[in-house]
Design an enzyme around this catalytic site. Structure first.
Site, PDB file in Angstrom:
ATOM      1  N   LYS A 191       0.876  -1.068   0.207  1.00 22.32           N
ATOM      2  CA  LYS A 191      -0.143   0.005   0.022  1.00 22.32           C
ATOM      3  C   LYS A 191       0.937   1.344  -0.009  1.00 22.32           C
ATOM      4  CE  LYS A 191      -4.387   2.226   0.147  1.00 22.32           C
ATOM      5  NZ  LYS A 191      -5.571   1.316  -1.115  1.00 22.32           N
ATOM      6  N   ASP A 223      -5.840  -3.674  -1.757  1.00 23.47           N
ATOM      7  CA  ASP A 223      -7.344  -3.061  -2.617  1.00 23.47           C
ATOM      8  C   ASP A 223      -6.724  -3.556  -3.691  1.00 23.47           C
ATOM      9  OD1 ASP A 223      -5.861  -1.106  -3.282  1.00 23.47           O
ATOM     10  OD2 ASP A 223      -6.876   0.190  -2.318  1.00 23.47           O
ATOM     11  N   ASP A 251      -6.804 -15.538   3.200  1.00 21.41           N
ATOM     12  CA  ASP A 251      -8.243 -16.570   3.128  1.00 21.41           C
ATOM     13  C   ASP A 251      -9.204 -15.642   2.373  1.00 21.41           C
ATOM     14  OD1 ASP A 251      -7.287 -17.528   5.432  1.00 21.41           O
ATOM     15  OD2 ASP A 251      -8.800 -15.828   7.201  1.00 21.41           O
TER      16      ASP A 251
END
Length: 356
Positions: A191, A223, A251
């Site tokens: 990020k 993102d 996940d």
């Protein structure tokens, strides 16, 4: 050739799935003239019940001198009320620290026979086969923090994200070496448009890319990566990222695959590597003989490849899993009408029969 492996059954279904994996590994490595000496040690809730702590020193000592560690799963509601300092999950963090395990490898592969189990459209998952390389011992999980203080609108808490150059360099090296054994592409996730730690992360990643021109490098914000895993997961080969981002993205990758019960993982570093499935201890079905052992069996295949010098055995196990699924064998968690429903023992026997 002889190898020493510590088996930590853990809690819940741990003993059932580790037992299954051990049988499969023993048969597969025999073809490479390897003999495994297994040693059982306790960790997690089972260790709390026996020793009053989740990770006894005897387990740590045994793991340090072993060639590999195979772990089932730890935790369960039985130990929800124990002191937070000795929760079963502390065993995992303790093993990572004691063994210097700074990297988690989590492959995400969708077997052809299970493509319709993914929540994504079939055309999006036909070529999904990537590995997430997650940094394990740095970042916000291990940074300084302040628990909530103050009152009312002024109550505050904070966590600090910190990364040192050496931590980023070594995880990049793992990602690069992994990519060289696969399709040769690394996607570094950060990020950097917001976080100072991510700007150092990207700087080091770019340096490593320059030093390794045979590996293709791409750089994505976290993102955007989360979105790309849904709209085009087949584009990825090796994803390397921070502890926090890796926790979340791995996940998501598991959900893309359609079944948590089939995903293996490896934690590697400077000491003995640890192999475990990504699912939990499933105490609600423990002792019933119906648990899906495939995640643990595939974790054991990774163990053969990375720690036991048995790549042929690893390939044989993975091919057997693929063939068994193609033949229609299913445990209850992945069963659909028309398939061959089997329990833990039935699935294990099928894998043993299919090992070539």
């Amino acid at each position: 050739m002889e190898k020493r492996v510590v088996a930590i059954n853990g809690d819940g279904i741990g003993r059932e799935i580790v037992s299954a994996a051990r049988r499969v590994v023993d048969k597969a490595v025999a073809k490479d003239n390897i003999v495994i000496h297994w040693a059982e040690h306790k960790a997690g809730g089972e260790a709390i019940d026996t020793y009053g702590e989740p990770l006894p020193q005897s387990t740590i000592d045994a793991c340090k001198v072993a060639d590999a560690v195979l772990l089932g799963a730890v935790g369960g509601p039985k130990w929800d009320a124990v002191n937070p300092a000795i929760r079963p999950e502390k065993a995992i963090l303790g093993l990572r620290k004691a063994l210097g395990l700074f990297c988690n490898l989590r492959p995400v592969r969708i077997f052809k026979a299970l493509q319709d189990y993914s929540p994504l459209k079939p055309e999006l998952v036909q070529d999904v086969d990537f590995v997430i390389v997650r940094e394990l011992t740095g970042g916000i999980y291990f940074g300084e923090r302040l628990e909530a203080t103050g009152e009312g609108a002024d109550e505050v808490a904070w966590d600090k994200e910190t990364y040192h150059r050496y931590e980023i360099e070594r995880i990049m090296e793992v990602a690069i070496n992994t990519a060289k054994q696969r399709k040769g592409k690394v996607t570094s996730v950060d990020k950097a448009n917001v976080l100072a730690s991510s700007r150092l992360w990207r700087k080091v990643a770019q340096e490593k890319a320059t030093a390794n021109p045979t590996v293709a490098f791409d750089y994505l914000y976290v993102d955007n990566t989360a979105m790309q895993l849904v709209v085009n997961p087949g584009q990825f080969d090796v994803i390397v990222t921070t502890n926090l981002f890796g926790d979340i993205l791995s996940d998501e990758g598991a959900v893309v695959s359609g079944s948590l019960g089939l995903l293996p993982s490896a934690s590697i570093g400077t000491g003995t590597a640890l192999y475990e499935p990504i699912h939990g201890s499933a105490p609600d079905i423990a002792g019933q003989g119906i648990a899906n052992p495939l995640g643990t069996i595939l974790s054991a295949a990774m163990m053969c490849r990375h720690s036991l010098e048995a790549p042929n055995a690893a390939a044989a196990i993975e091919k057997a899993v693929e063939d068994v699924l193609a033949a229609g064998y299913r445990t209850g968690d992945i069963y659909k009408a028309g398939m061959k429903k089997v329990n833990t023992e039935g699935m294990t026997e099928a894998i043993l029969q299919y090992i070539k």
